[in-house]
Design a protein around this motif. Structure first.
Motif, PDB file in Angstrom:
ATOM      1  N   VAL A 146     -18.017-104.311 -53.258  1.00  0.00           N
ATOM      2  CA  VAL A 146     -19.097-103.480 -53.453  1.00  0.00           C
ATOM      3  C   VAL A 146     -20.220-103.238 -52.033  1.00  0.00           C
ATOM      4  CG1 VAL A 146     -20.844-104.693 -54.843  1.00  0.00           C
ATOM      5  CG2 VAL A 146     -17.800-105.106 -55.474  1.00  0.00           C
ATOM      6  N   GLU A 147     -20.463-102.344 -52.216  1.00  0.00           N
ATOM      7  CA  GLU A 147     -21.657-102.307 -51.665  1.00  0.00           C
ATOM      8  C   GLU A 147     -22.624-102.572 -51.378  1.00  0.00           C
ATOM      9  OE1 GLU A 147     -22.403-101.900 -47.859  1.00  0.00           O
ATOM     10  OE2 GLU A 147     -20.939-100.953 -48.086  1.00  0.00           O
ATOM     11  N   PRO A 148     -23.873-103.461 -51.092  1.00  0.00           N
ATOM     12  CA  PRO A 148     -25.094-104.461 -51.549  1.00  0.00           C
ATOM     13  C   PRO A 148     -26.242-103.388 -51.012  1.00  0.00           C
ATOM     14  CG  PRO A 148     -23.536-106.003 -50.222  1.00  0.00           C
ATOM     15  CD  PRO A 148     -22.923-104.278 -50.758  1.00  0.00           C
ATOM     16  N   HIS A 149     -25.605-102.787 -49.654  1.00  0.00           N
ATOM     17  CA  HIS A 149     -26.382-102.001 -48.779  1.00  0.00           C
ATOM     18  C   HIS A 149     -27.552-102.653 -48.192  1.00  0.00           C
ATOM     19  CE1 HIS A 149     -24.369 -97.862 -49.826  1.00  0.00           C
ATOM     20  NE2 HIS A 149     -24.653 -98.055 -51.087  1.00  0.00           N
ATOM     21  N   ALA A 150     -27.581-103.977 -47.831  1.00  0.00           N
ATOM     22  CA  ALA A 150     -28.142-105.347 -46.913  1.00  0.00           C
ATOM     23  C   ALA A 150     -29.123-105.351 -48.389  1.00  0.00           C
ATOM     24  CB  ALA A 150     -28.571-104.722 -46.161  1.00  0.00           C
ATOM     25  N   ARG A 151     -29.422-105.021 -49.783  1.00  0.00           N
ATOM     26  CA  ARG A 151     -30.156-105.563 -50.678  1.00  0.00           C
ATOM     27  C   ARG A 151     -30.230-106.553 -50.519  1.00  0.00           C
ATOM     28  NH1 ARG A 151     -28.669-100.116 -53.883  1.00  0.00           N
ATOM     29  NH2 ARG A 151     -29.891 -98.684 -51.971  1.00  0.00           N
ATOM     30  N   PRO A 152     -31.986-107.442 -50.535  1.00  0.00           N
ATOM     31  CA  PRO A 152     -31.388-108.937 -51.024  1.00  0.00           C
ATOM     32  C   PRO A 152     -30.867-109.816 -52.692  1.00  0.00           C
ATOM     33  CG  PRO A 152     -33.410-108.674 -49.652  1.00  0.00           C
ATOM     34  CD  PRO A 152     -32.762-106.936 -50.221  1.00  0.00           C
ATOM     35  N   GLU A 153     -31.807-108.655 -53.270  1.00  0.00           N
ATOM     36  CA  GLU A 153     -31.588-108.604 -54.857  1.00  0.00           C
ATOM     37  C   GLU A 153     -29.345-109.107 -54.984  1.00  0.00           C
ATOM     38  OE1 GLU A 153     -33.299-106.566 -53.665  1.00  0.00           O
ATOM     39  OE2 GLU A 153     -35.420-106.885 -54.131  1.00  0.00           O
ATOM     40  N   THR A 154     -29.639-107.406 -54.920  1.00  0.00           N
ATOM     41  CA  THR A 154     -27.788-107.073 -54.823  1.00  0.00           C
ATOM     42  C   THR A 154     -27.039-108.515 -54.015  1.00  0.00           C
ATOM     43  OG1 THR A 154     -28.779-105.410 -54.923  1.00  0.00           O
ATOM     44  CG2 THR A 154     -26.153-105.528 -54.665  1.00  0.00           C
ATOM     45  N   MET A 155     -27.508-108.846 -53.089  1.00  0.00           N
ATOM     46  CA  MET A 155     -26.962-109.472 -52.531  1.00  0.00           C
ATOM     47  C   MET A 155     -26.410-111.089 -53.102  1.00  0.00           C
ATOM     48  SD  MET A 155     -27.353-108.267 -48.335  1.00  0.00           S
ATOM     49  CE  MET A 155     -26.046-109.466 -47.678  1.00  0.00           C
TER      50      MET A 155
END
Length: 895
Positions: free
Chosen positions: A59-68
């Motif tokens: 899973v690649e969250p792209h450093a997005r806080p909501e996704t992480m």
């Protein structure tokens, strides 16, 4: 009244097969940042709360806080490290996921290209393997990454997408369309929630323009709507629900060796998808468009490879006229739609005689024709092809030779013009045209014709030494001369290409026929495989290997066209993957494409029986379609040969077992007397002891017990001989070799007779080296000596000695057993080791005639020999047997 539609068994079977695999759920979006990963994680958390075994593979969250934040609490599979160009990069650990076998695995970014060194080139291939293992997969993808939309997206956005996935991956997937308004997506981009600020500004200027986003959103919605409609129709077909079904459609794409063919194939895939039609991709080779460079061959192979990826049927033919062949294929296959490319620039002959597109439009009758215009500017490939053509055109030999011939003819015509006459002179000038056109082709023929008529006019036709033509009728001769050069050259070129193609097909057909004949009559697998690799290597001009499984299931190299080149371990790993998954892999494919060879499984009715590997030339990236078909044919023949030999081996084993059964029956029938005699004596002795025990004194009782013991030993020996003979005949007797002293074997064999002989007979031993070590089966070799001693004791004088001698040299040890008895008749010497053979003797000697036959079988099983000789003085017989000596390993201490 609508009748219920009959269920299609093929569709029902396909539906059942799909149910045995894992289910793919795809979160589809129009562009990056619409929330695909976020939505996938939300659904994943719901599944976790339901108690489903779910893990995050990648899973690649792209450093997005909501996704992480959503990713927290979801079990993860640690990625694996791969080294590439001195850097350590991380990639999804496919084997770890397959080992734990979760119910659902999250695999982000479906179109991702794996790090070189991974098992598969693309991540969607990893997902295919997970699905085949029965694991459900959640993944994400943007609409621009679908292969059939690559050209459309490039036109809309001006950006060529490099990472694509075949549309067939989503054929049976569950789609979840993730969409947000265009303004909301742009706002997220400006707020830095998708890219960092400097990247976000560049993206807004290039890709994320409102018009581009709206177009991509429309594409994703249409694709999702079509997929849902197709799934509904599939459900109706499987369950026999009546409905309006569209007529059968077939779409045919016509391609050449031009890179434009890839665009045509993608467009054909989209049209076929929309019509729910079958897609055909056709290439016609003619003398005028034959492949002249490796670049063109590679491009054609690349286009055909793309067609196969998009589940199209590939048809490659050769003929004289492209239009005629295309329309014949269209009529034979009931094609309803033809897609053909319009060239950006017409050739000179096409301007006068019409292009292929115009001829197809005129002659297509009831077939709809889609003409796709070219891109106009030439690609690098076109420019490279032009350079190659120019370099070939600079070959001056086809032009200098006719000029030299014209010079000689001009001298002859100048010196003897009055005697030859104009007609004969014209024939002389026509001769170089015929020779040039027939030898070098159309261009050289036309060139020679023009030079010939100019020379003929200047030096022969009045007024001489001028280009003035007094009689205009000579123009007809000039036109005929040029037409002869053109048509004869064109015919010569066509015949030459046909000859080359015919020779290639003849050699290929001959190779297939020769191979089929060779493998049909041979039952040795190594010989068959050696013949296959030689034939394939000669045809494709490359290296060929064949690997087949051993008894432990591991692949082993059984045949190679070049044994001097070692077979590397990484190539073996690729072949093993092909064998385990029953799929092609290697160079020119998307699976393990970094390999040096192209590997395909050998499949027969009994299953996968091996792997055929072809190492392409370094300049070839793809295996050309013609070579691929030939390799497939060789692979099928090889698989049939391996299966046939396997069946022959099984039949031989069955026959051996049957013969062994017959042997056991024959043995029991032939030795019934030898079995009954000891049994009768044993039964009589036991009966006497049980019924009249008090009538016998201690000595008589011991004699009866001794009788029972001797009878039991005799029966035991008889049964052992029967079993040993049966095992030898059925190849079931296996050696259990060990290092032991020859003196110890003799000692154990002699001990067997000590109790029965007592002091009546003496067995002497002469051993040159008592500490000599031999690598033999101790028990079987003891039995050989015991049988020889038993034979010597039976056929020698009752009070004579038996002599055992042992001699050795560096290669073998010789053991002999000598007795002093009657000699064996000369005619019997060569038969005494045969089964059931017994020498006539004046004394009544019991036995079955198996002891010496068993001894011979055991000695030969050790790689030795056995023979018998009559003694000269005194009389008697000596039996010799030899056993090879092998080098004692360092782990065995020398005595």
């Amino acid at each position: 009244m609508n009748e219920k539609r009959r269920v299609d068994p093929d569709e029902l079977l396909a539906d059942i097969q799909d149910q045995s695999k894992g289910k793919l759920t795809v979160f589809l979006g129009a562009a990056a940042g619409v929330g695909k990963t976020y939505a996938m994680l939300e659904v994943a958390r719901e599944r976790l709360s339901e108690g489903i075994n779910l893990v995050a593979g990648w899973v690649e969250p792209h450093a997005r806080p909501e996704t992480m934040a959503l990713l927290e609490g979801i079990p993860k599979v640690a990625p694996k490290d791969l080294e590439y160009h001195g850097r350590v990069l991380q990639e999804m650990d496919l084997d770890a996921i397959l080992a734990i076998r979760p119910e659902i695995v999250l695999v982000d970014e479906l179109a991702h290209t794996n790090v070189p060194g991974s098992r598969h080139l693309k991540r969607y291939q990893d997902i295919e393997e997970l699905l085949a293992a029965g694991i459900n997969v959640y993944t994400t993808v943007n609409i621009q990454h679908l292969e059939s939309f690559k050209d459309i997206v490039a036109k809309i956005t001006g950006v060529t997408v490099r990472e694509t996935v075949p549309d067939s991956i989503l054929e049976h997937a569950r789609l979840q369309l993730i969409d947000i308004p265009t303004e909301a997506l742009i706002q997220r981009l400006e707020e830095g929630k998708i890219y960092v600020p400097h990247q976000a500004k560049h993206a807004l200027d290039k890709f994320f323009r409102p018009g581009n986003i709206n177009a991509l959103r429309e594409l994703s919605m249409r694709f999702a709507a079509q997929r849902v409609d197709r799934q509904l129709e599939s459900y109706m077909r499987v369950h026999g629900i009546a409905g309006p079904w569209p007529a059968s459609e077939r779409v045919m794409v016509c391609i050449s060796s031009n890179p434009f063919g890839e665009r045509l194939i993608r467009m054909g895939r989209r049209i076929a998808e929309g019509m729910k039609a079958e897609l055909l991709v056709v290439y016609i080779e003619t003398p005028s468009n034959s492949l002249k460079s490796e670049k063109q061959k590679d491009q054609l192979a690349k286009s055909l490879h793309l067609a196969q990826e998009l589940n199209a049927e590939v048809i490659s033919l050769s003929g004289h006229d492209v239009v005629e062949e295309l329309l014949e294929v269209a009529q034979n296959r009931n094609v309803t739609q033809i897609i053909i490319g319009k060239p950006g620039k017409l050739k000179l002959q096409e301007r006068f005689f019409g292009s292929i597109v115009e001829k197809v439009l005129r002659q297509s009758q009831n077939i709809s024709v889609h003409v796709i215009p070219g891109d106009g500017p030439k690609t690098k490939d076109d420019q490279e092809a032009k350079k190659i053509g120019l370099r070939k055109a600079n070959d001056l030999v086809p032009y200098l030779v006719p000029l030299a011939a014209l010079s000689v003819i001009t001298v002859i015509a100048w010196l003897g013009g009055s005697d030859l006459g104009l007609v004969n002179t014209a024939m002389l000038y026509l001769l170089p045209v015929l020779l040039s056109a027939g030898r070098y082709g159309k261009k050289a023929g036309v060139f020679t014709a023009i030079v010939s008529l100019i020379t003929y006019d200047f030096f022969t036709i009045p007024p001489v030494l001028t280009f003035t033509i007094a009689d205009l009728r000579y123009l007809i001769s000039f036109a005929i001369m040029i037409l002869i050069g053109y048509y004869l050259g064109n015919l010569s070129t066509r015949l030459r290409i046909q000859l080359i193609n015919s020779r290639q097909r003849e050699s290929q057909t001959a190779a297939l026929y020769s191979l089929s004949r060779e493998i049909a009559a041979v039952s040795n697998l190594d010989i068959v495989l050696a013949s296959v690799v030689k034939k394939v290597a000669d045809i494709i001009a490359g290296e060929v290997v064949i690997l087949v499984p051993e008894a432990n299931g591991q692949l082993a190299l059984r045949a190679s066209s070049n044994s001097k080149i070692p077979f590397e371990e990484n190539e073996r790993a690729v072949a093993t993957w092909v064998f385990e998954h029953n799929q092609i892999a290697g160079k020119g494919t998307d699976t393990l494409g970094g390999a040096q060879g192209f590997y395909l499984p050998l499949v027969s009715e009994q299953g996968i029986c091996g792997v055929l590997g072809v190492q392409l030339q370094s300049s070839e990236k793809y295996l050309q379609a013609e070579k691929r078909r030939l390799v497939d044919a060789f692979a099928s023949l090889t698989a049939l040969a391996i299966a046939r030999i396997s069946l022959v081996e099984k039949a031989r084993e069955a026959q051996l077992l049957n013969e062994s059964e017959k042997l056991r029956t024959a043995l029991l029938n032939s030795i019934s007397h030898d079995l009954r005699t000891p049994l009768a004596s044993m039964i009589g002795a036991v009966t006497s002891l049980l019924e009249n025990d008090q009538l016998f004194n201690e000595t008589s009782r011991l004699d009866l017990l001794q009788t029972i013991k001797i009878g039991a030993l005799r029966m035991n020996k008889l049964v052992n001989n029967l079993l040993d003979m049966a095992r030898l005949e059925s190849d079931m007797l296996k050696l259990n070799k060990e290092w032991c002293e020859i003196s110890e074997i003799i000692k154990e064999a002699v001990k067997y007779f000590e109790e029965s002989l007592g002091n009546k007979r003496e067995i002497l031993c002469e051993i040159a080296n008592k500490e000599l070590l031999v690598n033999v089966d101790f028990i079987l070799m003891k039995q050989v000596l015991a049988n020889l001693l038993d034979n010597a004791l039976k056929y020698s004088q009752p009070d004579s000695q038996i002599l055992i001698s042992v001699r050795n040299n560096q290669k073998q040890v010789e053991v002999s057993v000598r007795d002093w008895g009657l000699p064996i008749p000369a005619e019997d010497l060569e038969h005494i080791f045969d089964k059931f053979y017994r020498v006539r003797s004046p004394r009544q000697i019991s036995g079955t005639g198996l002891g010496l036959a068993i001894s011979k079988g055991i000695v030969e099983l050790h790689g030795g020999t056995i023979r018998a000789e009559n003694n000269s003085e005194p009389a008697g017989v000596t039996i010799f047997f030899t056993i090879p000596l092998t080098e004692i390993p360092p782990s065995i201490p020398a005595e």
